[in-house]
Every structure is written in C-alpha cells, then in structure tokens.
Design a protein around this motif. Sequence first.
Motif, mmCIF file in Angstrom:
data_model
loop_
_atom_site.group_PDB
_atom_site.id
_atom_site.type_symbol
_atom_site.label_atom_id
_atom_site.label_comp_id
_atom_site.label_asym_id
_atom_site.label_seq_id
_atom_site.Cartn_x
_atom_site.Cartn_y
_atom_site.Cartn_z
ATOM 1 N N ILE A 375 38.007 51.290 35.300
ATOM 2 C CA ILE A 375 38.439 49.959 35.741
ATOM 3 C C ILE A 375 39.369 50.016 37.081
ATOM 4 O O ILE A 375 38.908 49.410 38.181
ATOM 5 N N ILE A 384 34.722 45.145 42.641
ATOM 6 C CA ILE A 384 35.465 44.478 41.361
ATOM 7 C C ILE A 384 34.504 44.040 40.528
ATOM 8 O O ILE A 384 34.494 43.867 39.288
ATOM 9 N N ARG A 385 33.177 43.917 40.991
ATOM 10 C CA ARG A 385 32.047 43.736 39.906
ATOM 11 C C ARG A 385 31.676 44.889 39.062
ATOM 12 O O ARG A 385 31.645 44.699 37.902
ATOM 13 N N ASN A 388 34.534 44.943 36.731
ATOM 14 C CA ASN A 388 34.240 44.055 35.423
ATOM 15 C C ASN A 388 33.249 44.415 34.585
ATOM 16 O O ASN A 388 33.420 44.320 33.501
ATOM 17 N N ARG A 389 32.049 45.109 35.189
ATOM 18 C CA ARG A 389 31.026 45.775 34.250
ATOM 19 C C ARG A 389 31.643 46.828 33.415
ATOM 20 O O ARG A 389 31.395 46.994 32.159
ATOM 21 N N PHE A 391 34.755 46.805 32.234
ATOM 22 C CA PHE A 391 35.497 46.249 31.509
ATOM 23 C C PHE A 391 34.494 45.631 30.166
ATOM 24 O O PHE A 391 34.927 45.723 28.896
ATOM 25 N N ASN A 392 33.717 45.220 30.417
ATOM 26 C CA ASN A 392 32.658 44.698 29.456
ATOM 27 C C ASN A 392 32.030 45.385 28.525
ATOM 28 O O ASN A 392 31.711 45.093 27.542
ATOM 29 N N TRP A 402 42.959 44.703 29.887
ATOM 30 C CA TRP A 402 43.269 43.447 30.396
ATOM 31 C C TRP A 402 43.877 43.539 31.642
ATOM 32 O O TRP A 402 43.561 42.622 32.690
ATOM 33 N N LEU A 405 42.151 45.020 34.931
ATOM 34 C CA LEU A 405 41.056 44.069 35.585
ATOM 35 C C LEU A 405 42.078 42.849 36.153
ATOM 36 O O LEU A 405 41.271 42.213 37.369
ATOM 37 N N TYR A 409 41.456 41.475 40.323
ATOM 38 C CA TYR A 409 41.379 40.395 40.574
ATOM 39 C C TYR A 409 42.313 39.616 41.592
ATOM 40 O O TYR A 409 41.999 39.152 42.551
ATOM 41 N N GLU A 417 40.128 33.537 38.775
ATOM 42 C CA GLU A 417 39.360 34.550 38.095
ATOM 43 C C GLU A 417 40.498 35.421 37.065
ATOM 44 O O GLU A 417 40.318 35.628 35.900
ATOM 45 N N LEU A 421 40.925 35.292 33.031
ATOM 46 C CA LEU A 421 40.935 36.229 32.304
ATOM 47 C C LEU A 421 42.082 36.423 31.448
ATOM 48 O O LEU A 421 42.036 36.985 30.229
#
Length: 588
Positions: A375, A384-385, A388-389, A391-392, A402, A405, A409, A417, A421
């Motif tokens: 991350i 950043i995408r 985020n991916r 992280f998910n 957490w 991320l 942001y 965002e 979060l």
Amino acid sequence: MRSPNTQTVAYLSKAHPKFDASNPSQIDYSSYMKSLQLCIETKAKKQGHLIHNQILTNGLASNLHLSTKLIIFYSKLGDTVGARKVFQRMPERTVVSWTAQISGYTKNGCYQDALLVFLDMLRAGFKANQFTYGSVLRACTGLRCLQRGMQIQGCIEKSRFASNLIVQSALLDLHSKCGKMEEVCYLFGMMEERDVVSWNAIIGGYAAQGFSGDSFRMFRSMMQEGMSPDLFTFGSVLKASGMASDVIRVFQIHQLIIQLGYGSHISLSGSLIDAYAKCESLASAHCLYKSMPIKDVISCTALMTGYARSSNYSSKALDLFKEIQQMHMKIDDVILCSMFNICANISSLSVGRQVHALALKCKPTYDVALGNALIDMYAKSGEIRDANRSFNEMEEKNVISWTSLITGYGNHGHGHEAIALFKKMENEGLKPNEITFLSLLFACSHCGLTGEGWECFNNMMNKYSILPRAEHFSCMVDLFARRGLLEEAYNLIYKMNIKPNASLWGAILGACNIYGNMPLAEEAAIQLFKMDPENSSHYVVLADIYAAAGSWDNAWKVRKLMEERNLKKAPGYSFIPCTKNIARPQPS
C-alpha cells in the motif's frame, strides 16, 4: 521370532558390531536401543520406522526403555503424533517417559500440549526431575505465560531442584523473555554456580528488552569471570550494539569473534551485518557480506533491510536483489517488504510492479506487513487506485494498513476520501493511533477542511485520550494558516502544552507570506531566527513579505543579514529515473 529385513539388519549391525543376522534369537532390547539411538542422531526416519516395526513384530512393544527411546526418536523428527501414540500405548511409565513426551512437545513448539502432559503427570502421582522442570519452564517461556511459570517455580522451590543449574537457567530465560528483569537479576545473584546458558539468559534478556548498557555490563562481567562466550552470547551483544548504534563496539566484538575462532560461523555473519547496518555503517556490512564464501537468507535480509533504511543505497539494494534471484535463494517476506520500501523511497513504480509480480508468484497470499508495504509503495508512487486495490485484497488488516491508505489519500489531495476511510475504520472497531490522526490532520490541512480537521483534533484528545505532539499542533496551525485564520493559529501556539518548534513558526510565516500579515510575520521570523538560524529559506520568505508590502529598506536589511551570516538560498533540483541509476541534474 521373525528375522529383521535387510535395512534393519544394516542399522543393527552398525549400532551393534557383534550382531549376527543368522541368529535372530540373540536380538535383545539393547540392540534395538543402540540402533534407535543411531537413528535419533542421524535423523534416519525410514530406518527408525523399520526398527519400530521390528520391535512390534518381536513383541517388545511393552518394553519401557524402548518405548521411551521411540518417543525421543519421533519427537526428534518433529512427529509429535507418532510420539504421542507410543506414549499412550505404554502399559507403564516412569518420570523419564513423561519427561521425554513433555520435552518432545516443547522442542516442537507444542507448548500447550507440554503443559497438559505435565499436569497429567502430576495427577498420576509422579514427581518431576530437573529435566522435567527445564522442559515445562521452556514451554511457559514459549507461551510467554509468566503466571503458569511462577506456579511451577513455586513447586521447584519446595523441591530438591531449586539450586539445579538447568532449572535455574530455565527460570532466568522465562523471566527475561517475559520482561521481568528485576526478577532475573535476583535469581542470577542467588545462583551459586553459573554456566554459559545462565549468562546468555541475562545478557539476552537485557538485549531483548532494549537495555543495551546492562547487556554490555553483564557481558564484561562474564568475560572477567573467565567464562567464554558462545554463538548465542555474541548474537545478543551484537543485537544490543545495533540498538545502541554503537559502531565502535560492534567493531570490537567483531574482532573478538575472529580472535575466538567464530569468524567463519554463518549465523554470526548475519548478526554482524545486521549490527553494522543498524549503526549506518553500510560499507562495513557490504564488505562483510562480500567476504562470505556462502551467503544465506539471513545475511541477505540483514543487508537488504539496512539498505532500505538508507536513501543513499537504493542502487546497491537493487543489485543485491538481483543477486539473490540469481542465487535461486528463497525470497522471504522481509526482503520483499524492504524492496517495496526502497521502491517507495525512490518512487520507482516500474520496479515496484515487477517486485509485486514476483511476490504474487512466490506467495499467492501475503501477510499484513507485506500488504502494508505494498500500500505504501503504490501510494508514494502516485498510484492511489492500486494502493486502494491492495488494501481491499488484504484478508487481514491492522491499524497500520488503514493509516497507510489514509496517508496516501491525504498526500494526493483526497481529503474527503481520507475522512471517509477513517470513519469506516472506526466502524470496523479498530482504535486509531497518533500516526493515524497525524495523517488525517495533514489531509485536512492540505485540502482546506478546517471544520473536519478541528473535529479530528478534538476527537483525538477527548474520545481516544491521545495527547497531541508538536507534529499534530503543526498540522493544526497549518490548517488555520492556509485558510487565513492567522490569529487563531497564533493563539493555538500559545495555548499548547509543549514548546513550539520551527515547523510551527514556519507554517505561520508561510501563511503570512500568502495573506500579507507583516506584524505576525516579524514575530514568527524572530522565533525562527533563534531556533534555526542557518536555514536561509526563512530569511528569503521574510524579505519577500517586506518587498510585497513595499518595505524595501527592511527587505534589504534581511538580505544584508543573510550575506553577513554567509547564507545562500538552496537551489532546487529534480530526480529523474534513468535506465541504470538515478540522475540528479544540477541547476545552472
């Protein structure tokens, strides 16, 4: 009696030279005992199973000594289930049998099972010996279960083994690994006899708890008493030296290691590399690594993590990673985390993606630390995408996940965002820490979210009882200053319970430059000239404020002051990634 097969005969003959295969009736339990001992020493799994089958066939399964030896054999192989089956089938047991089973569980990391067997042993009316106590104390140490260990210690003090060296050393290790160094000192002082294991327990305990000075002190005492250190001793004092960033002491210990003949031990080479790296003596760490005839994953990992902590060794880190792959060495999580950190520091997205692909190939699923590093790498590289991916996709997340991320942001101007979060994190039941709030306040500051930032600041103190540090106040001052609320920012500085630093006054000065508040700018500049007199940027900003207000005399005085103090404005430059290294164009 059934005759043994060929492989069994070979092992029986090797263990018992007088064995005659033509006369199987002469095989007694002592022949099998010697053969099993040979299997234990050589970890001969197949031959040991054959001998076990022969023992069963010849009706010797009820023999107490053979069964105990079989428990030790299976435990040595890591087969705790096989050892347990032998133990359960024993018609009678002795304290040696019980101890063999407890010791087997402890050595294989089955600490809870070891404690349960120990309780069964006591219920069966058996009294523990020094080896039983040693094993069960090591199980408590493995579980970091000090309460159960102290209960066993109470039993020991009532027994005749209270002064036994094995038992005392195990008690030292228990208390030191549980962080009770005062108890360790008391027990150590009460010992009439000490061996290298006892010394290692107290030296290693101090090192593990971060008391480097005490660890060195006990090491000197050990040497003064004429006790020779071993590999474990050196490993502990090197760890202490690394924590203290004492490169001179690392060099002295290195010389002693060579003097005592331990220089060729690969495990110590890894500890030395790690100690040198933590002392920022990466040249020495690199030289030692290159001198190793055989490289292992520990030494590679130690050097790689050292490179990851420094921003000046990125190219060497990439070379080392390439070398590790060429050696077909197993790449562990620590190396991968270090590589992600290095790619994040140099913003090398292309290399980071390649390492990510390799990580997926080596480890389809990765742990929390690796996910957090991933991350951070994508966030710092501007993707950043992808951050985020990543992280998910994490099956398990902690507060660092957490926060990483949220930081990403905030750094890229996605303040809303970041706040969304954070609220999701709270709903998940995770408690934020001071770094989480620092990232949130930074995001609010850079996105102009004054109300949200003030709410976060109050929640940090009132809801989570986290005392703000200078960095938190700096974000709040910056938050007010960016919105032109200069008086509010100034008042916050004087309401703080900590002394303002240069970062706080720098935020005020920068905002005064934007909004043209000359009186407050002069106040901030006076403070900055006291705190950071060598920083030319403060003088330049103040001169610009004077110039913008038409106060040319004052602007000239500030410039003159810079000349008198021999200060020059630091030129800017950019890093441009090239094919082989990082080029730094110099300004004209």
